[in-house]
Write a protein that holds these residues in place. Sequence first.
Motif, mmCIF file in Angstrom:
data_model
loop_
_atom_site.group_PDB
_atom_site.id
_atom_site.type_symbol
_atom_site.label_atom_id
_atom_site.label_comp_id
_atom_site.label_asym_id
_atom_site.label_seq_id
_atom_site.Cartn_x
_atom_site.Cartn_y
_atom_site.Cartn_z
ATOM 1 N N ASP A 36 0.738 -1.257 0.176
ATOM 2 C CA ASP A 36 0.120 0.010 -0.026
ATOM 3 C C ASP A 36 1.083 1.313 0.093
ATOM 4 O O ASP A 36 1.904 1.330 0.889
ATOM 5 C CB ASP A 36 -0.973 0.056 1.346
ATOM 6 C CG ASP A 36 -1.688 1.356 1.424
ATOM 7 O OD1 ASP A 36 -2.591 1.420 0.633
ATOM 8 O OD2 ASP A 36 -1.320 2.057 2.146
ATOM 9 N N GLY A 38 0.501 4.324 1.165
ATOM 10 C CA GLY A 38 0.439 4.793 2.231
ATOM 11 C C GLY A 38 1.299 4.217 3.613
ATOM 12 O O GLY A 38 2.262 4.899 4.163
ATOM 13 N N ALA A 41 5.023 4.950 1.950
ATOM 14 C CA ALA A 41 5.349 6.231 2.503
ATOM 15 C C ALA A 41 5.513 6.445 3.833
ATOM 16 O O ALA A 41 6.452 7.228 4.258
ATOM 17 C CB ALA A 41 4.268 7.321 1.877
ATOM 18 N N GLU A 42 4.800 5.897 4.684
ATOM 19 C CA GLU A 42 5.094 6.212 5.876
ATOM 20 C C GLU A 42 6.523 5.238 6.556
ATOM 21 O O GLU A 42 7.225 5.912 7.412
ATOM 22 C CB GLU A 42 3.985 5.523 6.976
ATOM 23 C CG GLU A 42 4.150 5.755 8.630
ATOM 24 C CD GLU A 42 3.940 7.193 8.764
ATOM 25 O OE1 GLU A 42 4.850 7.591 9.818
ATOM 26 O OE2 GLU A 42 3.643 7.850 8.249
ATOM 27 N N THR A 62 1.442 6.287 -5.722
ATOM 28 C CA THR A 62 0.658 6.417 -4.546
ATOM 29 C C THR A 62 1.311 6.758 -3.365
ATOM 30 O O THR A 62 1.210 7.754 -2.587
ATOM 31 C CB THR A 62 -0.095 5.001 -4.066
ATOM 32 O OG1 THR A 62 -0.828 4.780 -5.328
ATOM 33 C CG2 THR A 62 -1.016 5.455 -3.222
ATOM 34 N N ALA A 63 2.632 5.989 -3.314
ATOM 35 C CA ALA A 63 3.622 6.580 -2.154
ATOM 36 C C ALA A 63 4.191 7.992 -2.367
ATOM 37 O O ALA A 63 4.175 8.649 -1.500
ATOM 38 C CB ALA A 63 4.902 5.551 -2.061
ATOM 39 N N THR A 66 1.526 10.389 -1.511
ATOM 40 C CA THR A 66 1.438 10.524 -0.132
ATOM 41 C C THR A 66 2.649 11.235 0.551
ATOM 42 O O THR A 66 2.503 12.313 1.456
ATOM 43 C CB THR A 66 1.224 9.120 0.616
ATOM 44 O OG1 THR A 66 0.316 8.447 -0.008
ATOM 45 C CG2 THR A 66 1.090 8.978 1.994
ATOM 46 N N ALA A 69 2.266 14.972 -0.049
ATOM 47 C CA ALA A 69 1.352 15.880 0.957
ATOM 48 C C ALA A 69 1.886 15.814 2.428
ATOM 49 O O ALA A 69 1.439 16.746 3.046
ATOM 50 C CB ALA A 69 0.218 14.919 0.941
#
Length: 188
Positions: A36, A38, A41-42, A62-63, A66, A69
Amino acid sequence: RRGIGTDRDCRRRGLTRLEDERRMADDAGPLAISIDGGVLAEAIRALGATHIICVPDTNLKTAIATLAAMTTPRMLTVCTEDEAMGINAGLYMAGHKPMLLIQNNGLFAAVNTLKSIAVDAQVPTFMVIGQYGRDVNKPIEENNLRAVRLLEPTLKVWDVPFARIESAQDLPQLRVDRKSTRLNSSHT
């Protein structure tokens, strides 16, 4: 389900070791599982990088969105992997802890820069490299695309340490790799 056996076990079943490994891969389903964006990214943010230098990549989109942002780390979007490595070097020399998000094809385009900056000049260059075109149902060594098959051997030739991230369970390897080889040392 039986595991991959010894050469003797494989011969007894009429298989070569490679055929036995393929059989196990087919039985087990995909060898890599999408992470995923997100979650990735985390995991990247948690590494403590001050800057992420990114060449836009469809596998990591997607990463990337994220991370863009988030207020920290600072996200820099560049056009080429050569440019990314040069900016990485400048940020490192200014006391920052940058990292790169790039694609396998781009790394091949930037091998001379990797050799010059990361290897010869020993500028820490921490990279997350997306494997564009990878067939997740085949071992990397058997993928149809050369860019997928040859990424790891290319990194080995240049003595660039790496970790293969196949699923979210492998994400802790990013932290170990960053700490042991890049964040606190003067090598790639």
